[in-house]
Write a protein that holds these residues in place. Structure first.
Motif, PDB file in Angstrom:
ATOM      1  N   ASN A 124       0.842  -1.194   0.000  1.00 20.25           N
ATOM      2  CA  ASN A 124       0.000   0.000   0.000  1.00 20.25           C
ATOM      3  C   ASN A 124       0.878   1.245   0.000  1.00 20.25           C
ATOM      4  N   TRP A 125       0.900   1.956  -1.141  1.00 21.63           N
ATOM      5  CA  TRP A 125       1.709   3.174  -1.249  1.00 21.63           C
ATOM      6  C   TRP A 125       0.845   4.363  -0.848  1.00 21.63           C
ATOM      7  N   ILE A 126       1.107   4.930   0.306  1.00 19.86           N
ATOM      8  CA  ILE A 126       0.301   6.012   0.851  1.00 19.86           C
ATOM      9  C   ILE A 126       0.947   7.345   0.475  1.00 19.86           C
ATOM     10  N   THR A 127       0.243   8.109  -0.337  1.00 15.77           N
ATOM     11  CA  THR A 127       0.783   9.393  -0.795  1.00 15.77           C
ATOM     12  C   THR A 127      -0.110  10.559  -0.403  1.00 15.77           C
ATOM     13  N   SER A 128      -1.243  10.276   0.228  1.00 15.69           N
ATOM     14  CA  SER A 128      -2.139  11.335   0.662  1.00 15.69           C
ATOM     15  C   SER A 128      -1.756  11.788   2.070  1.00 15.69           C
ATOM     16  N   THR A 129      -2.252  12.947   2.496  1.00 19.64           N
ATOM     17  CA  THR A 129      -2.004  13.406   3.852  1.00 19.64           C
ATOM     18  C   THR A 129      -2.527  12.401   4.874  1.00 19.64           C
ATOM     19  N   VAL A 130      -1.804  12.252   5.972  1.00 16.26           N
ATOM     20  CA  VAL A 130      -2.254  11.338   7.022  1.00 16.26           C
ATOM     21  C   VAL A 130      -3.322  11.990   7.903  1.00 16.26           C
ATOM     22  N   SER A 131      -3.668  13.234   7.619  1.00 12.13           N
ATOM     23  CA  SER A 131      -4.667  13.927   8.427  1.00 12.13           C
ATOM     24  C   SER A 131      -6.071  13.349   8.234  1.00 12.13           C
ATOM     25  N   TRP A 132      -6.305  12.768   7.047  1.00  9.41           N
ATOM     26  CA  TRP A 132      -7.630  12.194   6.771  1.00  9.41           C
ATOM     27  C   TRP A 132      -7.518  11.260   5.581  1.00  9.41           C
ATOM     28  N   PRO A 133      -8.153  10.103   5.564  1.00 13.36           N
ATOM     29  CA  PRO A 133      -8.937   9.501   6.645  1.00 13.36           C
ATOM     30  C   PRO A 133      -8.083   9.127   7.854  1.00 13.36           C
TER      31      PRO A 133
END
Length: 313
Positions: A124-133
């Protein structure tokens, strides 16, 4: 700096024919895949390590041809859950042993990418802000603290026993280390054996400036890939830089890997290598040919000419 070449582009050739081809191009060093996703056509770690005679003949052939091994490459996803992670981990450990047997001091790798949770089976490559979800922070913490850092600490210990001095991590999209900040994060946690394989093409297609990246990474660039990319005008303006189309769909993509000089011009490349030298890098530049808009030989010749005019020797 000296020019080397990634030999997977000659995967259809035998080792001896590959070396002759490399020499005919005026190049005297190679980077070969020995594990991971590479073809391993010329340096299959498992086969060489299980056949002492073959390994000795392999070593002597390079001496005879006057070709140096700049690095062994085992780029894959050793942090993936399941069979892939197990296979690529085994390949990485074998590549390190092979490097030690050959006297090669540098490995080129990718960081790997874990799943987002212990029960997941897909990286899982997470590139979005960790603020949401709100599930994002725990995913990132799990990937780094529970999977990546422990794996790399153990692997570095193994490499030290083989006499390896440097591991150059390629900042590839869809890997946990994909830019200078994440390289520093891994290096700070694991130690100075970890540095970057600066492949400018990857930063270009993510909208970053590789020259600024070199300045940020002063003292931590351990290898450079000579590889260019072109952000395609018109298409990127409409769709942005996130691109999921197959690389064969060149005319429809927002960006493409191209021969050196077909994305950034020679002035840019001269500045890139000048800054690389200024910030402490004076090693090999491995040409990696992945331009699907022209023939392999046209891409190689174009890239060699451009790199020959821009590398800081």
């Amino acid at each position: 700096m000296e020019l080397a070449i990634c030999t997977d582009v000659f995967s259809s050739l035998s080792v001896e024919d590959m070396l002759d081809k490399v020499k005919s191009l005026g190049i005297h060093a190679v980077e070969m895949t020995a594990g991971g996703w590479g073809s391993c056509a010329h340096a299959p770690a498992e086969k060489l390590l299980h056949d002492e005679k073959r390994l000795e003949e392999f070593r002597r052939l390079f001496e005879k041809k006057g070709i140096e091994i700049a690095a062994l490459n085992c780029s894959g996803n050793q942090l993936s859950p399941g069979e892939m992670g197990e296979r690529h981990t085994a390949g990485a450990y074998e590549t390190a042993v092979l490097a030690g047997r050959l006297g090669v001091k540098k490995l080129v790798m990718m960081s790997g990418l874990p799943a987002g949770a212990p029960t997941d089976m897909t990286p899982n490559w997470i590139t979005s802000t960790v603020s949401w979800p709100d599930y994002m922070p725990e995913c990132v913490r799990y990937q780094w603290e529970d999977v990546a850092i422990p794996w790399w600490k153990k692997f570095v210990e193994h490499c030290e026993k083989q006499g390896i001095e440097r591991i150059a991590i390629e900042e590839f999209p869809s890997q946990l280390v994909y830019n200078p900040a994440t390289l520093w994060q891994l290096r700070d946690a694991v130690g100075p054996m970890i540095g970057m394989n600066m492949d400018p093409s990857h930063l270009i297609v993510m909208g970053a400036d590789p020259i600024a990246g070199l300045r940020n990474l002063e003292g931590a660039v351990y290898h450079i890939h000579g590889k260019d990319a072109r952000v395609e005008r018109g298409l990127c303006d409409v769709n942005g830089l996130l691109e999921t189309r197959a690389v064969t769909e060149s005319s429809q993509r927002s960006w493409n890997y191209v021969a050196v000089g077909c994305g950034k011009d020679l002035q840019w490349w001269r500045e890139f290598f000048s800054v690389a030298r200024m910030t402490g890098y004076d090693g090999y530049v491995s040409l990696e040919m992945e331009d699907l808009t022209m023939s392999v030989m046209a891409g190689l010749e174009t890239s060699i000419e451009a790199l020959g005019q821009s590398i800081s020797r």
